[in-house]
Scaffold this motif. Structure first.
Motif, PDB file in Angstrom:
ATOM      1  N   GLU A  84      55.043  31.923  29.645  1.00  0.00           N
ATOM      2  CA  GLU A  84      54.277  32.488  30.756  1.00  0.00           C
ATOM      3  C   GLU A  84      55.207  33.049  31.824  1.00  0.00           C
ATOM      4  N   ALA A  85      56.377  32.397  32.025  1.00  0.00           N
ATOM      5  CA  ALA A  85      57.327  32.867  33.042  1.00  0.00           C
ATOM      6  C   ALA A  85      57.887  34.243  32.678  1.00  0.00           C
ATOM      7  N   SER A  86      58.269  34.435  31.400  1.00  0.00           N
ATOM      8  CA  SER A  86      58.825  35.737  31.019  1.00  0.00           C
ATOM      9  C   SER A  86      57.745  36.821  31.030  1.00  0.00           C
ATOM     10  N   LEU A  87      56.510  36.490  30.622  1.00  0.00           N
ATOM     11  CA  LEU A  87      55.421  37.461  30.696  1.00  0.00           C
ATOM     12  C   LEU A  87      55.120  37.839  32.140  1.00  0.00           C
ATOM     13  N   GLU A  88      55.179  36.853  33.023  1.00  0.00           N
ATOM     14  CA  GLU A  88      54.942  37.131  34.439  1.00  0.00           C
ATOM     15  C   GLU A  88      56.023  38.059  34.982  1.00  0.00           C
ATOM     16  N   PHE A  89      57.282  37.821  34.575  1.00  0.00           N
ATOM     17  CA  PHE A  89      58.379  38.682  34.999  1.00  0.00           C
ATOM     18  C   PHE A  89      58.171  40.108  34.489  1.00  0.00           C
ATOM     19  N   LEU A  90      57.835  40.251  33.193  1.00  0.00           N
ATOM     20  CA  LEU A  90      57.611  41.579  32.632  1.00  0.00           C
ATOM     21  C   LEU A  90      56.457  42.289  33.331  1.00  0.00           C
ATOM     22  N   ASN A  91      55.399  41.559  33.627  1.00  0.00           N
ATOM     23  CA  ASN A  91      54.259  42.162  34.324  1.00  0.00           C
ATOM     24  C   ASN A  91      54.633  42.599  35.742  1.00  0.00           C
ATOM     25  N   LYS A  92      55.455  41.803  36.425  1.00  0.00           N
ATOM     26  CA  LYS A  92      55.909  42.185  37.762  1.00  0.00           C
ATOM     27  C   LYS A  92      56.781  43.437  37.693  1.00  0.00           C
ATOM     28  N   GLU A  93      57.651  43.498  36.693  1.00  0.00           N
ATOM     29  CA  GLU A  93      58.490  44.683  36.509  1.00  0.00           C
ATOM     30  C   GLU A  93      57.632  45.917  36.253  1.00  0.00           C
ATOM     31  N   LEU A  94      56.619  45.758  35.421  1.00  0.00           N
ATOM     32  CA  LEU A  94      55.715  46.863  35.118  1.00  0.00           C
ATOM     33  C   LEU A  94      54.968  47.296  36.376  1.00  0.00           C
ATOM     34  N   ALA A  95      54.498  46.354  37.171  1.00  0.00           N
ATOM     35  CA  ALA A  95      53.790  46.676  38.414  1.00  0.00           C
ATOM     36  C   ALA A  95      54.732  47.374  39.396  1.00  0.00           C
ATOM     37  N   ARG A  96      55.971  46.908  39.484  1.00  0.00           N
ATOM     38  CA  ARG A  96      56.949  47.524  40.378  1.00  0.00           C
ATOM     39  C   ARG A  96      57.255  48.955  39.937  1.00  0.00           C
ATOM     40  N   PHE A 141      44.281  48.039  25.066  1.00  0.00           N
ATOM     41  CA  PHE A 141      45.382  47.128  24.782  1.00  0.00           C
ATOM     42  C   PHE A 141      45.264  45.849  25.622  1.00  0.00           C
ATOM     43  N   LEU A 142      44.981  46.019  26.923  1.00  0.00           N
ATOM     44  CA  LEU A 142      44.835  44.848  27.796  1.00  0.00           C
ATOM     45  C   LEU A 142      43.640  43.990  27.386  1.00  0.00           C
ATOM     46  N   ASP A 143      42.541  44.633  27.028  1.00  0.00           N
ATOM     47  CA  ASP A 143      41.352  43.886  26.597  1.00  0.00           C
ATOM     48  C   ASP A 143      41.649  43.037  25.363  1.00  0.00           C
ATOM     49  N   ILE A 148      43.001  37.786  22.779  1.00  0.00           N
ATOM     50  CA  ILE A 148      43.918  36.932  21.999  1.00  0.00           C
ATOM     51  C   ILE A 148      44.206  35.641  22.758  1.00  0.00           C
ATOM     52  N   ARG A 149      44.415  35.753  24.058  1.00  0.00           N
ATOM     53  CA  ARG A 149      44.745  34.567  24.850  1.00  0.00           C
ATOM     54  C   ARG A 149      43.600  33.552  24.881  1.00  0.00           C
ATOM     55  N   ILE A 150      42.359  34.032  24.862  1.00  0.00           N
ATOM     56  CA  ILE A 150      41.230  33.103  25.000  1.00  0.00           C
ATOM     57  C   ILE A 150      40.543  32.810  23.665  1.00  0.00           C
ATOM     58  N   GLU A 155      40.109  33.183  15.038  1.00  0.00           N
ATOM     59  CA  GLU A 155      39.796  34.578  15.362  1.00  0.00           C
ATOM     60  C   GLU A 155      41.047  35.401  15.654  1.00  0.00           C
ATOM     61  N   LYS A 156      42.182  34.751  15.860  1.00  0.00           N
ATOM     62  CA  LYS A 156      43.377  35.457  16.323  1.00  0.00           C
ATOM     63  C   LYS A 156      43.964  36.414  15.290  1.00  0.00           C
ATOM     64  N   ASP A 157      43.848  36.109  13.990  1.00  0.00           N
ATOM     65  CA  ASP A 157      44.425  37.003  12.983  1.00  0.00           C
ATOM     66  C   ASP A 157      43.811  38.398  13.043  1.00  0.00           C
ATOM     67  N   VAL A 158      42.504  38.477  13.173  1.00  0.00           N
ATOM     68  CA  VAL A 158      41.829  39.770  13.265  1.00  0.00           C
ATOM     69  C   VAL A 158      42.235  40.480  14.552  1.00  0.00           C
ATOM     70  N   LEU A 159      42.310  39.723  15.634  1.00  0.00           N
ATOM     71  CA  LEU A 159      42.680  40.306  16.917  1.00  0.00           C
ATOM     72  C   LEU A 159      44.131  40.795  16.924  1.00  0.00           C
ATOM     73  N   TYR A 160      45.018  40.082  16.218  1.00  0.00           N
ATOM     74  CA  TYR A 160      46.412  40.545  16.142  1.00  0.00           C
ATOM     75  C   TYR A 160      46.498  41.886  15.417  1.00  0.00           C
ATOM     76  N   GLY A 161      45.668  42.099  14.416  1.00  0.00           N
ATOM     77  CA  GLY A 161      45.629  43.398  13.739  1.00  0.00           C
ATOM     78  C   GLY A 161      45.157  44.497  14.681  1.00  0.00           C
ATOM     79  N   GLU A 162      44.100  44.216  15.441  1.00  0.00           N
ATOM     80  CA  GLU A 162      43.610  45.186  16.429  1.00  0.00           C
ATOM     81  C   GLU A 162      44.664  45.441  17.507  1.00  0.00           C
ATOM     82  N   TYR A 163      45.335  44.357  17.884  1.00  0.00           N
ATOM     83  CA  TYR A 163      46.391  44.455  18.896  1.00  0.00           C
ATOM     84  C   TYR A 163      47.500  45.388  18.408  1.00  0.00           C
TER      85      TYR A 163
END
Length: 197
Positions: A84-96, A141-143, A148-150, A155-163
């Protein structure tokens, strides 16, 4: 006496005709010199404005391409195992990065004038259309990422293909846009170099 009067009249008329002819010739030369000066000033002004717009376009397009490539790298790394920490960092970088792009767009209105001076493939309306398509793909992509997270493990295998498909579509669209932007940068560069030659 008549001969003297005629001679004086002819001399006066000759002097007047000479003065008029001199004024006409001087006026004509001044007119053409002023016209040439005006056209030279207008051409120099146009060339300077074209160079300014071209340089601004080159800078802005380079910055946007760098941002798009960083976004693509970010998205491609998103599916790696991340905390979660690295994803948060990447998201902050993307927002910046996105905030920086918005600031560039707001401050550089000259970027939108490129079609007046150069023949580029991405017109202003095409850029707006590409942005709308990119936003739709990004939201999809965000949806899927959120699902996938929830989602339950089953159900995740099908969602990973869509992802993977959503990620591929989004990155392909952005890479195509970068390619067009690169061609436009080359066209502007060539036109500017031709103007200097």
């Amino acid at each position: 006496m008549a001969d003297a009067t005629t001679l004086i009249g002819v001399s006066a008329f000759s002097g007047l005709a000479g003065a008029l002819l001199t004024q006409i010739i001087t006026g004509t030369f001044a007119f053409f010199a002023d016209k040439r000066k005006y056209h030279n000033e207008a051409r120099n002004f146009y060339r300077a404005k074209k160079t300014e717009i071209g340089e601004n376009f080159f800078y802005m397009t380079g910055e946007k391409m760098a941002a798009i490539k960083k976004n693509i790298d970010h998205w491609k790394n998103w599916n790696d195992s991340r905390t979660e920490a690295s994803l948060e960092f990447l998201n902050k970088e993307l927002a910046r990065l996105n905030a920086y792009m918005e600031k560039l767009d707001a401050e550089n209105w000259k970027f939108n004038l490129i079609g007046l001076y150069f023949d580029v493939s991405l017109s202003h309306s095409e850029v707006i259309g590409a942005n709308a398509r990119s936003q739709q793909r990004y939201l999809r992509f965000l949806d899927i990422s959120h699902k996938i997270r929830i989602a339950a493990e089953t159900e995740k295998d099908v969602l990973y293909g869509e992802y993977a498909l959503a990620l591929f579509d989004m990155c392909a669209q952005y890479e195509d846009l970068c390619e067009k932007m690169g061609r436009d940068m080359q066209a502007v560069r060539s036109a500017l170099l031709n103007d200097l030659a």
